[in-house]
Design a protein around this motif. Structure first.
Motif: not given
Length: 576
Positions: A431-436, A438-439, A442, A448
């Motif tokens: 999940v951490q890798e996917e979040d990184t 996607s950020r 994205r 932002q």
């Protein structure tokens, strides 16, 4: 009679006994010693010791008295010069046991030393058939419901029937007098699964700065263990290493307060005593490390909560299940829940056992003090710790060394804890890798700050000003490009004129007509029809512009521009 404070030391030829007797009459005192017996009397003090080695009266004995300190110092010659007396700091064991005044047969006195230390041994003596017989009586069904035992060596029962209200805050098990051992274990496992918090565990797993700091702490046994390892090349006698562990005056006072007694333990009970000792030491090592030796109000809770022996009256069949149970509870209950702390406490326990019974006794005295100062945890001293403090002084050092070797051979992995830790960590990392990822890919939202370098604003021309405005989707931009009506043309001028103030109020830099993202001035767009300049503006106004703005002729746009904007960010509807 008062039992005075005393201390024993030795050199190759003499045993020295120091006795503190303040306000005693120096002219009225008696000293008697022969073999392993030693007696001292100075009103109102009386001391009787059973020495660990034999002494002899040969004329070389010496005695002195320090009037300022009130200390008698007596030097007794050893019967065998050069002999090393083991256990001189085991003060409770040195005090002669009191004679029992009970009317019951003293069966525990028969071979008491062999029973208490090595278990019941088979004897070849003839069995006495002349035993008392009683008539058979029918046993009621209610009497068939047995009471289960707990406490040191499983020697206690029925305690919770009298003290249920007080002990409910000390232990987790309910009604232990009528709960068998398998049921206790199952309830404990269920309670641990219900208590395990994946979020708490993952927080300590990823943010482990505090845990790493705890792992660097060196408790009191670390230096002693280092000295012992350094001296192994010089001397292989483990009893000499016991001298490395010293007791404070407070700890010596604790030892004098204990009542010396023998324990009737069969082999099974003796095995449980050793196993439960490992469990208690593991909890103590964790507590000492996380508090860095500074005890607090949670210390008693930590020790008894991490020890299933103290909290669930658990019984054990092997060393591995002790380690598994301790690991599960570390990851379920205390503040710091990390697998590294489990393994560190495991290695600390091995070191303490290798240091011998003096180090183990020092740990038990510390636990006894913590429980004694906590209400109602002091009850655990009566059930376990006090008996351990007396029993360990008579335990064999080679048994503790063998226990340390057995513990050292045991291995523990996260998978063996039954909490699915490896799967949980793998999912969290994914999940951490996917979040990184996607950020990184994205588009930046309105809230932002867009990734617009300040130096880019100085070189970009008016037709590239849309690089900082990434919140509009492709569909929105398509709608914008298709909305080239006369109404939009007539309103773009005044909107772009005031647009910079609106967006800076939001704390976000988007307007190319005002300062760039880095604070440098940017060139205004060359054409008011630039879609990148008006797209976000139309998007923010939305339905307000479509429903409230009405323009009859394009040439009225100049007049509308003067009446539509009043003040910073305060939009007015232009009149017809």
């Amino acid at each position: 009679m008062l039992t005075p404070a005393f201390d024993l030391s030795q050199d190759p030829d003499f045993l020295t006994v120091a006795i503190r007797v303040p306000y005693a009459r120096v002219s009225e005192f008696d000293v008697y010693f022969e073999g392993v017996d030693f007696k001292f009397y100075a009103k109102p003090y009386f001391l009787r010791l059973t020495l660990p080695g034999r002494v002899v009266e040969n004329g070389s004995e010496q005695g002195s008295y320090d009037a300022d300190k009130g200390i008698f110092t007596i030097r007794l010659p050893k019967e065998t010069p050069g002999q090393h007396f083991e256990g001189l700091n085991m003060l409770t064991a040195l005090l002669a046991p009191r004679k029992s005044r009970t009317a019951k047969p003293l069966v525990e006195e028969i071979g008491a030393s062999e029973v208490s230390e090595g278990g019941v041994e088979a004897e070849d003596e003839e069995f006495d058939w002349e035993i008392e017989q009683v008539p058979y009586e029918e046993v009621s069904e209610s009497a068939l419901n047995p009471q289960y035992h707990y406490g040191f060596g499983n020697l206690r029962s029925g305690v919770f029937q009298r003290l249920q209200d007080e002990l409910s805050d000390v232990i987790d098990i309910k009604d232990p007098d009528f709960t068998p051992a398998p049921e206790r274990r199952q309830k404990r496992l269920d309670a641990e699964l219900a208590k395990f918090d994946p979020d708490h565990y993952l927080a300590d797993f990823f943010e482990d700065e505090a845990v790493e700091q705890i792992l660097k702490y060196n408790p009191w046994w670390t230096d002693i263990y280092s000295k012992m390892m350094a001296s192994l090349g010089k001397s292989q006698e483990q009893e000499n290493h016991a001298a490395l562990v010293s007791f404070s005056e407070e700890e010596k006072y604790q030892l004098r307060k204990f009542v010396n007694k023998s324990y009737l333990l069969d082999k099974r009970a003796l095995r449980q005593v050793y196993y439960s000792l490992i469990d208690i030491l593991l909890a103590y090592c964790y507590e000492t490390r996380v508090t860095e030796g500074e005890k607090n109000v949670e210390s008693a809770w930590n020790i008894r909560k991490l020890s299933p022996t103290l909290c669930w009256f658990e019984t054990w069949t092997n060393v591995h299940e002790i380690l598994v149970s301790f690991g599960r509870r570390v990851l379920c209950y205390p503040l710091y829940r990390h697998f590294k702390l489990v393994m560190k406490a495991y290695r600390d326990t091995i070191k303490i056992l290798q240091l011998g019974k003096s180090a183990v006794l020092k740990c038990l005295l510390d636990v006894h003090k913590i429980f004694q100062e906590n209400d109602p945890a002091y009850i655990l001293n009566d059930l376990y710790i006090s008996d351990y403090c007396v029993w360990i002084q008579k335990a064999k050092s080679n048994k503790l060394a063998a226990l340390a070797e057995t513990l050292k051979e045991v291995s523990l992995t996260k998978a063996q804890l039954g909490l699915e830790l490896e799967e949980l960590e793998a999912a969290a990392l994914l999940v951490q890798e996917e979040d990184t990822a996607s950020r990184a890919g994205r588009p930046v939202s309105r809230q932002q700050t867009p990734a617009c370098p300040p130096e880019a604003g100085d070189t970009e021309e008016s037709d590239s000003t849309t690089s900082c405005e990434t919140e509009g989707s492709d569909s929105e931009q398509g709608e914008l490009s298709g909305s080239e009506s006369e109404t939009v043309h007539s309103l773009q001028g005044p909107f772009l004129k005031e647009r910079g103030d609106l967006l800076i109020d939001d704390g976000v830099c988007r307007n190319s007509a005002v300062e760039g993202c880095g604070g440098s001035p940017r060139k205004p767009p060359a054409s008011p029809r630039a879609p990148g300049g008006s797209g976000p503006l139309i998007e923010e106004l939305g339905e307000q512009l479509n429903s409230r703005v009405q323009v009859s002729r394009p040439e009225d746009s100049a007049a509308a521009s003067h009446s539509s904007v009043q003040g910073r960010g305060d939009w007015q509807t232009p009149s017809d």
